[in-house]
Structures are given as structure tokens and as C-alpha cells.
Design an enzyme around this catalytic site. Structure first.
Site, short mmCIF file in Angstrom:
data_model
loop_
_atom_site.label_atom_id
_atom_site.label_comp_id
_atom_site.label_asym_id
_atom_site.label_seq_id
_atom_site.Cartn_x
_atom_site.Cartn_y
_atom_site.Cartn_z
N CYS A 67 0.83 -1.21 0.00
CA CYS A 67 0.00 0.00 0.00
C CYS A 67 0.87 1.26 0.00
CB CYS A 67 -0.90 -0.03 1.23
SG CYS A 67 -1.71 1.51 1.63
N CYS A 70 0.47 3.32 3.13
CA CYS A 70 1.18 2.72 4.26
C CYS A 70 2.68 3.00 4.18
CB CYS A 70 0.96 1.21 4.28
SG CYS A 70 -0.77 0.74 4.48
#
Length: 191
Positions: A67, A70
Site C-alpha cells: 500500500c 502505508c
């Protein structure tokens, strides 16, 4: 070949990570246990076991290593871990990589719908507790959310500890012993 080039450009344009594992399939951990001070990296059922047995509250970040959000948030959470390193006696801070196949069930158990997700957990929680989601994503906001939540938790636990005490709001007797008497004992004395 042309479709692969278009996908590659699409990944670059949307800010997805470019790795040797081709972006969406990257599973390298963003946090290393023992290296990222103040942050515990969980695997498999460790997070469940810890939350059920712990005497302190926990803040857990559920992330996915592929991600882009992230990956951009990781330095912020690492800085947060460094700043709260002295808090680890009273509160735990952890992460779990939901992109790892062996962690996917644990992440599902906590109803993770997006990444990164920060959840707060009270001590001694049953396995059915999915935690309290917080939306803060900068160091100071996370610190504020955590301290406010801990203060609220302490107030609630103090109230629960005193739940055995009798209700004194409508007490009219001057004798404190009467507080502990049952209605029957009070009526017997009245005769």
C-alpha cells in the site's frame, strides 16, 4: 507487452510502490522488530494472544506493505514510536503486515477495511473485540488521540471499580451504618 507497459505507467501515476515484486504484490515488512524503537511487529495470532493477556492498552497499526499510503505513513509511525518509547511500560504499540498471507486472518478478525488502520485496544479484551479505530495520521495527533483515550479509559475503569458502592444520592440517614443495611433490616428496626 503493451498492456504490461500501460499497467506499469498506471502504477507509477497512482503512486503505487515500484519494487522487484511488481508493486501490488510486495510483501516486505515496513517495520523491523527491535529496529523500530517502541514498536512491536506481530505475526499470525500473536496480536490476538497479546491483546487477550495484556495488562496494558495497545495501539496497533494494521498495514499492507504494498500500500502506497502505508509506505508513506511508515516514517510517521516510526517517529511516533520513537517519541513514545518511554510509554511502553503503560501502553503497547505494534504493527501487523496484512499483506503477509499468514497474517490475513488476523487482519480479518479485526475488521480491517483499509490501510493503514490504527486501532486502540483496552487491556484483557475478549477475542471478539475489534478495537477502536482512530483517524489521526500525524505524530502529534496520534499522541493526542492516545492520551485522550487513555484518560477516558482510566475514568471508565475507575467508575467500574466503584460500581460495587451503594448509591448515596438519595441517602437521608445521618448514621453511616444504615448505608449497608437492607430494606428489611431498616423495616425491622422501625418496629
Amino acid at each position: 507487452m503493451r498492456s504490461q507497459a500501460i499497467l506499469w505507467i498506471l502504477f507509477l501515476y497512482q503512486g503505487f510502490p515500484v519494487t522487484t515484486e511488481f508493486g501490488l504484490f510486495a510483501t516486505d515488512d515496513l517495520y523491523k522488530n527491535g529496529v523500530d524503537l517502541g514498536i512491536t511487529s506481530f505475526e499470525r495470532n500473536e496480536v490476538n494472544e497479546t491483546l487477550q493477556k495484556t495488562d496494558k492498552p495497545w495501539l496497533i497499526q494494521f498495514y499492507s506493505s504494498w500500500c502506497g499510503h502505508c509506505q508513506r505513513f511508515a516514517p510517521t509511525f516510526k517517529e511516533f514510536g520513537i517519541r513514545v518509547q518511554g510509554w511502553t511500560d503503560v501502553m503497547g504499540f505494534g504493527v501487523i503486515n496484512c499483506a503477509q498471507e499468514y497474517n490475513t486472518q488476523a487482519c480479518r478478525d479485526f475488521d480491517i477495511a483499509g490501510y493503514p488502520s490504527l486501532k486502540l485496544f483496552s487491556p484483557h479484551q475478549p477475542a471478539s473485540n475489534v478495537g477502536e479505530l482512530i483517524r489521526a495520521h500525524d505524530v502529534q495527533s496520534i499522541m493526542n488521540e492516545v492520551t485522550n483515550w487513555i484518560e477516558s479509559l482510566e475514568r471508565n475503569e475507575t467508575g467500574n471499580l466503584l460500581s460495587f458502592a451503594p448509591d448515596l444520592t438519595h441517602f437521608k440517614s445521618a448514621n453511616p451504618i444504615d448505608i449497608w443495611k437492607t430494606k428489611d433490616e431498616k423495616y425491622d428496626k422501625a418496629d
